[in-house]
Design an enzyme around this catalytic site. Structure first.
Site, PDB file in Angstrom:
ATOM      1  N   HIS A   1       1.032   7.513  -3.639  1.00 33.56           N
ATOM      2  CA  HIS A   1       2.148   7.089  -4.486  1.00 33.56           C
ATOM      3  C   HIS A   1       1.877   5.772  -5.202  1.00 33.56           C
ATOM      4  O   HIS A   1       2.567   5.446  -6.176  1.00 33.56           O
ATOM      5  CB  HIS A   1       3.460   7.023  -3.686  1.00 33.56           C
ATOM      6  CG  HIS A   1       3.587   5.859  -2.760  1.00 33.56           C
ATOM      7  ND1 HIS A   1       3.359   5.955  -1.408  1.00 33.56           N
ATOM      8  CD2 HIS A   1       3.960   4.571  -2.982  1.00 33.56           C
ATOM      9  CE1 HIS A   1       3.577   4.779  -0.856  1.00 33.56           C
ATOM     10  NE2 HIS A   1       3.939   3.920  -1.779  1.00 33.56           N
TER      11      HIS A   1
ATOM     12  N   GLY B   1      -0.310  28.557  -5.320  1.00 31.66           N
ATOM     13  CA  GLY B   1      -0.404  28.692  -6.765  1.00 31.66           C
ATOM     14  C   GLY B   1       0.951  28.919  -7.409  1.00 31.66           C
ATOM     15  O   GLY B   1       1.089  29.741  -8.320  1.00 31.66           O
ATOM     16  N   VAL B   2       1.968  28.179  -6.941  1.00 30.36           N
ATOM     17  CA  VAL B   2       3.313  28.272  -7.519  1.00 30.36           C
ATOM     18  C   VAL B   2       3.895  26.880  -7.673  1.00 30.36           C
ATOM     19  O   VAL B   2       3.404  25.917  -7.082  1.00 30.36           O
ATOM     20  CB  VAL B   2       4.261  29.118  -6.627  1.00 30.36           C
ATOM     21  CG1 VAL B   2       3.760  30.537  -6.490  1.00 30.36           C
ATOM     22  CG2 VAL B   2       4.453  28.466  -5.259  1.00 30.36           C
TER      23      VAL B   2
ATOM     24  N   ASP C   1      -0.075  11.496   1.354  1.00 33.95           N
ATOM     25  CA  ASP C   1       0.133  10.212   0.675  1.00 33.95           C
ATOM     26  C   ASP C   1      -1.119   9.339   0.746  1.00 33.95           C
ATOM     27  O   ASP C   1      -1.036   8.124   0.914  1.00 33.95           O
ATOM     28  CB  ASP C   1       1.337   9.459   1.235  1.00 33.95           C
ATOM     29  CG  ASP C   1       1.835   8.375   0.286  1.00 33.95           C
ATOM     30  OD1 ASP C   1       1.474   8.413  -0.898  1.00 33.95           O
ATOM     31  OD2 ASP C   1       2.574   7.481   0.731  1.00 33.95           O
TER      32      ASP C   1
ATOM     33  N   GLY D   1       4.981  -3.488  -2.260  1.00 30.38           N
ATOM     34  CA  GLY D   1       3.634  -3.919  -2.610  1.00 30.38           C
ATOM     35  C   GLY D   1       2.641  -3.802  -1.472  1.00 30.38           C
ATOM     36  O   GLY D   1       1.439  -3.884  -1.691  1.00 30.38           O
ATOM     37  N   ASN D   2       3.120  -3.597  -0.229  1.00 30.57           N
ATOM     38  CA  ASN D   2       2.221  -3.444   0.916  1.00 30.57           C
ATOM     39  C   ASN D   2       1.615  -2.045   1.024  1.00 30.57           C
ATOM     40  O   ASN D   2       0.658  -1.831   1.780  1.00 30.57           O
ATOM     41  CB  ASN D   2       2.938  -3.751   2.231  1.00 30.57           C
ATOM     42  CG  ASN D   2       2.916  -5.215   2.596  1.00 30.57           C
ATOM     43  OD1 ASN D   2       3.944  -5.889   2.563  1.00 30.57           O
ATOM     44  ND2 ASN D   2       1.744  -5.722   2.951  1.00 30.57           N
ATOM     45  N   SER D   3       2.167  -1.076   0.305  1.00 27.84           N
ATOM     46  CA  SER D   3       1.679   0.299   0.423  1.00 27.84           C
ATOM     47  C   SER D   3       0.188   0.384   0.153  1.00 27.84           C
ATOM     48  O   SER D   3      -0.316  -0.154  -0.835  1.00 27.84           O
ATOM     49  CB  SER D   3       2.402   1.206  -0.574  1.00 27.84           C
ATOM     50  OG  SER D   3       3.638   1.619  -0.085  1.00 27.84           O
TER      51      SER D   3
END
Length: 356
Positions: free
Chosen positions: A111, A272-273, A141, A214-216
């Site tokens: 993210h 595939g959807v 993530d 901001g730590n992500s």
């Protein structure tokens, strides 16, 4: 588990976009223009990286910071999207990351770089380097980006499975997108916390080390200087303090290795959807021509009732089933098409991004 609000903490400035989280597509065929394709890197790349001298004792906190800090970076991006009126907009955002090899591979959160048109990395010495996206895995993530550098300081993904509640840990990152190379200290508060963020469910480490916007993507380190978690979320409930979460390193290691070696996670199953909601049920919004779902006979408008006999009511419940299957496995779907119910068998494809 009681319902809580959680915040993916990359962005230092809020921005409203049309559409949902990238993980809401089970096909996920789009990649930013900076995608590198399959990098020519040796297999099992991470097995060769880490501290040059294994630690035989716990480091003091100043020693830990001094050793790990040169490998931690601040990440700034330009995020593109659309506002509530459908107009294209761009805004800066920020997060954290850390080098896992001397030649410039950096681990961060998916993210942090989602929808980024440009990615820049601020090194601990103040130098800013452009980065390219190597690969991303939205359902965990996790992402890997790369800068051009030689003999850089780097960190090792350690064994999070041996962590215990009460073990001391430290987080280094870029809180608020302004305070690069900040360290906070705390403890492991709980193990295997089943946390859902934007329909993505991961069993995480819980820590009381201070985590802020901001730590992500920054490292959560044990006292031997090994990364035991990748910081990804904090609770934003009223009157909540000391609730941070990190992706366990033992879970992340194979994903990161695959992203470095191939640009994607091998064996990952996709139908595939694209999925939408209709009256509180999951509905197939579109089907990729020639994909697994197309070959099984699924069409846009089908309502998914169950998968492998498990009732399906949310995207998360379907994603969890897929995450426990591999390419080539059979997925039995009970669907409703109009007034008719039927069962179709999907032989799952392997996810491969465009260009590979």
């Amino acid at each position: 588990m009681k319902s809580r609000k959680f915040l993916a903490v990359a962005c230092a400035a809020a921005l409203m976009f049309g559409g949902g989280y990238a993980g809401a597509s089970l096909a996920m065929q789009n990649q930013p223009a900076s995608y590198l394709g399959a990098p020519m890197v040796q297999q099992n790349h991470l097995t060769t990286v880490g501290y040059q001298t294994p630690q035989t004792r716990d480091l003091t906190l100043p020693e830990l910071f001094e050793g790990a800090n040169p490998a931690v970076v601040a990440i700034s991006t330009q995020i593109t999207g659309r506002n509530i009126f459908g107009q294209p907009i761009s805004q800066p955002s920020s997060g954290s990351g850390f080098l896992v090899s001397p030649d410039g591979y950096i681990v961060t959160n998916s993210h942090v770089i989602e929808n980024a048109s440009t990615i820049n990395v601020l090194m601990y010495d103040g130098n800013v380097r452009p980065a390219a996206l190597v690969g991303t895995h939205p359902t965990s993530d996790l992402a890997v980006i790369k800068i051009e550098v030689e003999n850089a300081a780097y960190l090792t993904l350690g064994d999070s499975d041996i962590m215990r509640v009460g073990d001391q840990v430290a987080a280094i990152g870029n809180p608020l997108g302004e305070l690069a190379n900040s360290m906070t200290v705390g403890h492991i508060s709980a193990l295997n916390r089943h946390i859902t963020i934007d329909d993505i469910a991961i069993d995480m480490l819980q820590t009381d080390a201070a985590v802020n916007r901001g730590n992500s993507g920054g490292p959560l380190l044990n006292l031997q200087g090994k990364v035991v978690g990748i910081v990804t979320a904090k609770s934003i409930g009223v009157d909540v303090e000391g609730l941070g979460f990190a992706i366990p390193s033992s879970y992340a290691k194979e994903i990161v290795e695959n992203l470095i070696d191939y640009g994607f996670v091998r064996g990952r199953a996709v139908m595939g959807v694209q999925i939408g909601q209709a009256g509180g049920q999951l509905q197939i919004a579109s089907v990729n021509r020639g994909g697994a779902a197309y070959l099984a006979g699924l069409v846009a408008g089908d309502i998914i009732l169950s998968a492998n006999l498990a009732p399906i009511t949310t995207f998360e419940s379907l994603r969890e089933i897929l995450d426990n299957l591999s390419a080539g496995d059979a997925l039995e779907l009970q669907i409703r098409r109009g007034a008719e119910e039927m069962t179709l068998t999907v032989i799952l494809d392997e996810y491969r991004p465009v260009g590979i």
